[in-house]
Design a protein around this motif. Structure first.
Motif, PDB file in Angstrom:
ATOM      1  N   LYS A  59      53.622  32.930  26.455  1.00 45.77           N
ATOM      2  CA  LYS A  59      52.484  32.700  25.924  1.00 45.77           C
ATOM      3  C   LYS A  59      52.486  31.671  24.704  1.00 45.77           C
ATOM      4  O   LYS A  59      53.010  32.182  23.478  1.00 45.77           O
ATOM      5  N   GLN A  60      51.700  30.526  24.788  1.00 47.50           N
ATOM      6  CA  GLN A  60      51.542  29.548  23.822  1.00 47.50           C
ATOM      7  C   GLN A  60      51.059  30.355  22.410  1.00 47.50           C
ATOM      8  O   GLN A  60      51.318  30.079  20.996  1.00 47.50           O
ATOM      9  N   GLU A  61      49.801  30.877  22.638  1.00 50.73           N
ATOM     10  CA  GLU A  61      49.045  31.795  21.729  1.00 50.73           C
ATOM     11  C   GLU A  61      50.148  32.723  20.691  1.00 50.73           C
ATOM     12  O   GLU A  61      49.868  32.636  19.581  1.00 50.73           O
ATOM     13  N   ASN A  62      50.969  33.359  21.547  1.00 45.89           N
ATOM     14  CA  ASN A  62      52.068  34.185  20.603  1.00 45.89           C
ATOM     15  C   ASN A  62      53.002  33.328  20.160  1.00 45.89           C
ATOM     16  O   ASN A  62      53.327  33.680  18.587  1.00 45.89           O
ATOM     17  N   GLN A  63      53.269  32.025  20.390  1.00 47.15           N
ATOM     18  CA  GLN A  63      54.064  31.486  19.599  1.00 47.15           C
ATOM     19  C   GLN A  63      53.501  30.731  18.506  1.00 47.15           C
ATOM     20  O   GLN A  63      54.090  30.707  17.535  1.00 47.15           O
ATOM     21  N   ILE A  64      52.072  30.332  18.572  1.00 48.12           N
ATOM     22  CA  ILE A  64      51.221  29.729  17.468  1.00 48.12           C
ATOM     23  C   ILE A  64      51.309  31.005  16.485  1.00 48.12           C
ATOM     24  O   ILE A  64      51.276  30.802  15.234  1.00 48.12           O
ATOM     25  N   VAL A  84      54.645  24.793  26.172  1.00 43.66           N
ATOM     26  CA  VAL A  84      53.968  23.913  26.702  1.00 43.66           C
ATOM     27  C   VAL A  84      54.173  22.724  25.797  1.00 43.66           C
ATOM     28  O   VAL A  84      54.495  22.633  24.617  1.00 43.66           O
ATOM     29  N   GLU A  85      53.794  21.433  26.138  1.00 40.04           N
ATOM     30  CA  GLU A  85      53.743  20.207  25.342  1.00 40.04           C
ATOM     31  C   GLU A  85      52.797  20.033  24.467  1.00 40.04           C
ATOM     32  O   GLU A  85      53.212  19.588  23.340  1.00 40.04           O
ATOM     33  N   THR A  86      51.549  20.433  24.686  1.00 40.05           N
ATOM     34  CA  THR A  86      50.364  20.135  23.867  1.00 40.05           C
ATOM     35  C   THR A  86      49.833  21.271  23.153  1.00 40.05           C
ATOM     36  O   THR A  86      50.108  22.456  23.432  1.00 40.05           O
ATOM     37  N   GLY A  87      48.906  21.322  22.238  1.00 38.01           N
ATOM     38  CA  GLY A  87      48.370  22.302  21.486  1.00 38.01           C
ATOM     39  C   GLY A  87      49.016  22.590  20.275  1.00 38.01           C
ATOM     40  O   GLY A  87      48.607  23.584  19.553  1.00 38.01           O
ATOM     41  N   TRP A  88      49.839  21.747  19.780  1.00 41.48           N
ATOM     42  CA  TRP A  88      50.715  22.334  18.570  1.00 41.48           C
ATOM     43  C   TRP A  88      50.317  21.687  17.030  1.00 41.48           C
ATOM     44  O   TRP A  88      50.789  22.212  16.247  1.00 41.48           O
ATOM     45  N   GLU A  89      49.467  20.651  17.156  1.00 41.99           N
ATOM     46  CA  GLU A  89      49.321  19.926  15.999  1.00 41.99           C
ATOM     47  C   GLU A  89      48.809  20.733  14.719  1.00 41.99           C
ATOM     48  O   GLU A  89      49.651  20.794  13.686  1.00 41.99           O
ATOM     49  N   PRO A  90      47.838  21.682  14.771  1.00 42.62           N
ATOM     50  CA  PRO A  90      47.427  22.459  13.783  1.00 42.62           C
ATOM     51  C   PRO A  90      48.454  23.218  13.202  1.00 42.62           C
ATOM     52  O   PRO A  90      48.795  23.095  11.910  1.00 42.62           O
ATOM     53  N   ARG A 107      62.831  21.713  24.949  1.00 43.79           N
ATOM     54  CA  ARG A 107      61.703  21.287  25.215  1.00 43.79           C
ATOM     55  C   ARG A 107      60.816  20.597  24.164  1.00 43.79           C
ATOM     56  O   ARG A 107      60.738  20.909  22.792  1.00 43.79           O
ATOM     57  N   GLY A 108      60.011  19.464  24.437  1.00 42.35           N
ATOM     58  CA  GLY A 108      59.600  18.711  23.490  1.00 42.35           C
ATOM     59  C   GLY A 108      57.951  18.979  23.384  1.00 42.35           C
ATOM     60  O   GLY A 108      57.492  19.835  24.009  1.00 42.35           O
ATOM     61  N   VAL A 109      57.452  18.430  22.504  1.00 45.10           N
ATOM     62  CA  VAL A 109      55.933  18.405  22.366  1.00 45.10           C
ATOM     63  C   VAL A 109      55.075  16.957  22.222  1.00 45.10           C
ATOM     64  O   VAL A 109      55.872  15.964  22.129  1.00 45.10           O
ATOM     65  N   LYS A 110      54.002  17.131  22.658  1.00 46.65           N
ATOM     66  CA  LYS A 110      53.162  15.625  22.161  1.00 46.65           C
ATOM     67  C   LYS A 110      52.184  15.912  21.215  1.00 46.65           C
ATOM     68  O   LYS A 110      51.291  16.706  21.259  1.00 46.65           O
ATOM     69  N   VAL A 111      52.485  14.833  20.289  1.00 42.35           N
ATOM     70  CA  VAL A 111      51.689  15.127  19.001  1.00 42.35           C
ATOM     71  C   VAL A 111      51.205  13.889  18.528  1.00 42.35           C
ATOM     72  O   VAL A 111      51.963  12.733  19.019  1.00 42.35           O
ATOM     73  N   SER A 155      54.839  22.408  30.850  1.00 43.79           N
ATOM     74  CA  SER A 155      56.011  22.316  30.075  1.00 43.79           C
ATOM     75  C   SER A 155      56.841  20.914  30.223  1.00 43.79           C
ATOM     76  O   SER A 155      56.732  20.396  31.273  1.00 43.79           O
ATOM     77  N   SER A 156      57.528  20.431  29.274  1.00 44.69           N
ATOM     78  CA  SER A 156      58.074  19.345  29.124  1.00 44.69           C
ATOM     79  C   SER A 156      59.046  19.267  30.237  1.00 44.69           C
ATOM     80  O   SER A 156      59.381  18.360  31.094  1.00 44.69           O
ATOM     81  N   ALA A 157      59.888  20.151  30.568  1.00 42.89           N
ATOM     82  CA  ALA A 157      60.993  20.512  31.519  1.00 42.89           C
ATOM     83  C   ALA A 157      60.485  20.258  33.034  1.00 42.89           C
ATOM     84  O   ALA A 157      61.039  19.497  33.893  1.00 42.89           O
ATOM     85  N   ALA A 158      59.609  20.802  33.452  1.00 38.79           N
ATOM     86  CA  ALA A 158      58.565  20.771  34.648  1.00 38.79           C
ATOM     87  C   ALA A 158      58.215  19.257  34.856  1.00 38.79           C
ATOM     88  O   ALA A 158      58.437  18.712  35.914  1.00 38.79           O
ATOM     89  N   ILE A 159      57.438  18.830  33.773  1.00 41.02           N
ATOM     90  CA  ILE A 159      56.893  17.394  34.130  1.00 41.02           C
ATOM     91  C   ILE A 159      57.924  16.353  34.079  1.00 41.02           C
ATOM     92  O   ILE A 159      57.935  15.627  35.043  1.00 41.02           O
ATOM     93  N   ASP A 160      58.932  16.364  33.474  1.00 40.90           N
ATOM     94  CA  ASP A 160      60.083  15.483  33.195  1.00 40.90           C
ATOM     95  C   ASP A 160      61.093  15.462  34.294  1.00 40.90           C
ATOM     96  O   ASP A 160      61.547  14.686  34.990  1.00 40.90           O
ATOM     97  N   ARG A 161      61.323  16.640  34.842  1.00 42.32           N
ATOM     98  CA  ARG A 161      62.196  16.884  35.957  1.00 42.32           C
ATOM     99  C   ARG A 161      61.651  16.382  37.366  1.00 42.32           C
ATOM    100  O   ARG A 161      62.277  15.820  38.033  1.00 42.32           O
TER     101      ARG A 161
END
Length: 306
Positions: A59-64, A84-90, A107-111, A155-161
């Motif tokens: 869960k991304q919310e747990n990571q944040i 996942v890639e997005t939602g990390w900027e704040p 895995r990467g992020v989109k910022v 996730s970047s792994a799924a998208i890119d693969r």
């Protein structure tokens, strides 16, 4: 005295000769992920680094929450495997304000501002997809009905693969992906989705492409329970190169795996130490991938570390 301005940055914020690093891990959804966690934990111990570990349970919310807690605690650096890639900027902006370097692993992020993280340590997921597809072309002669077990959505792994695989497959009109669905990188979900493919497909399934080995191992179970022979009746290729995949290849049930090395601890902590010391760190640190099929599995399985 400890803590004076002359102390090198590589010494922890409390002045002791020990760095404090927060590590936010996605979870333990696969043997690959478990191997990555162990690599980072063991490397921290070897370097006398205090590691604050958080399992996000997918869960991304747990990571944040974990990242904000690390920042509040004043860690020297953060290692993040983003679900996942997005939602990390704040949260990444929060870390940057506190001058806490963030090292991404696997895995990467989109910022909008790439200075929000220090570096990405990992493999080339697009290339992994291409390597898998090139093997498929050679194995099938460019003709097959393919089902795809995708990784975690977003996730970047799924998208890119998927991107890399599709790039090559698109050049061969007789290679057709007839069904594609997420198996969430887990063995249980991979089995469930493969069962559904086998029941619903109106075309013969010739080949399974799984975004990771655990989903492929689940698919093998589903194929066997349906009365077919995995590796013979249905060709199976996956990505990661974990020991379980090598065991399946030795047994003739998995045809090929593309390596994605999870032993990122040494490289990740090299980046951490350089960043904390104020050195420039390259934006992407790549780990080389290899392709292994049944012909080499028996010879190499004894040397697998994960």
């Amino acid at each position: 005295m400890f803590g004076c301005s002359e102390e090198p940055a590589i010494k922890g914020k409390d002045g002791k000769k020990q760095l404090i690093v927060g590590f936010s891990q996605i979870g333990a959804e696969s043997s690959w992920r478990t191997a990555e966690t162990e690599s980072i934990r063991s490397e921290a111990k070897a370097r006398n680094i205090e590691l604050k570990f958080s399992d996000a349970q997918q869960k991304q919310e747990n990571q944040i929450k974990a990242l904000n807690a690390f920042i509040a605690q004043g860690v020297d650096a953060i290692i993040l495997a983003p679900v996942v890639e997005t939602g990390w900027e704040p949260v990444l902006r929060n870390a940057k304000k506190r001058n806490i370097p963030v090292i991404l692993v696997d895995r990467g992020v989109k910022v909008s501002d790439e200075s929000l993280y220090t570096t990405l340590v990992g493999t080339d997921f697009v290339l992994e997809g291409r390597l898998a597809a090139e093997w498929v072309v050679e194995k099938t002669g460019g003709k097959a009905n393919i089902v795809e077990l995708e990784g975690t959505p977003g996730s970047s792994a799924a998208i890119d693969r998927q991107k890399g695989f599709s790039e090559i497959i698109a050049k061969h009109p007789n290679l057709k992906v007839i069904q594609s669905q997420t198996g969430e990188f887990t063995r249980a979900k991979g089995k469930e989705v493969m069962e559904a493919f086998l029941k619903s497909s109106t075309n013969k399934i010739d080949l399974v492409f799984a975004h990771n080995d655990d989903m492929a191992l689940g698919a093998i179970q589903a194929i066997e329970e349906a009365g077919q022979k995995p590796g013979e009746d249905i060709i199976i290729i996956s990505i990661d190169g974990v020991k379980g995949a090598f065991e399946a290849m030795v047994a003739g049930k998995l045809n090929c795996t593309v390596e994605c090395n999870p032993l990122l601890g040494p490289v990740a902590f090299d980046a951490v130490e350089r960043a904390v010391a104020g050195e420039t760190v390259e934006k992407r640190i790549m780990i080389e991938d290899k392709v292994f099929d049944q012909s080499v599995a028996k010879e190499l399985i004894g040397g697998r570390k994960y």
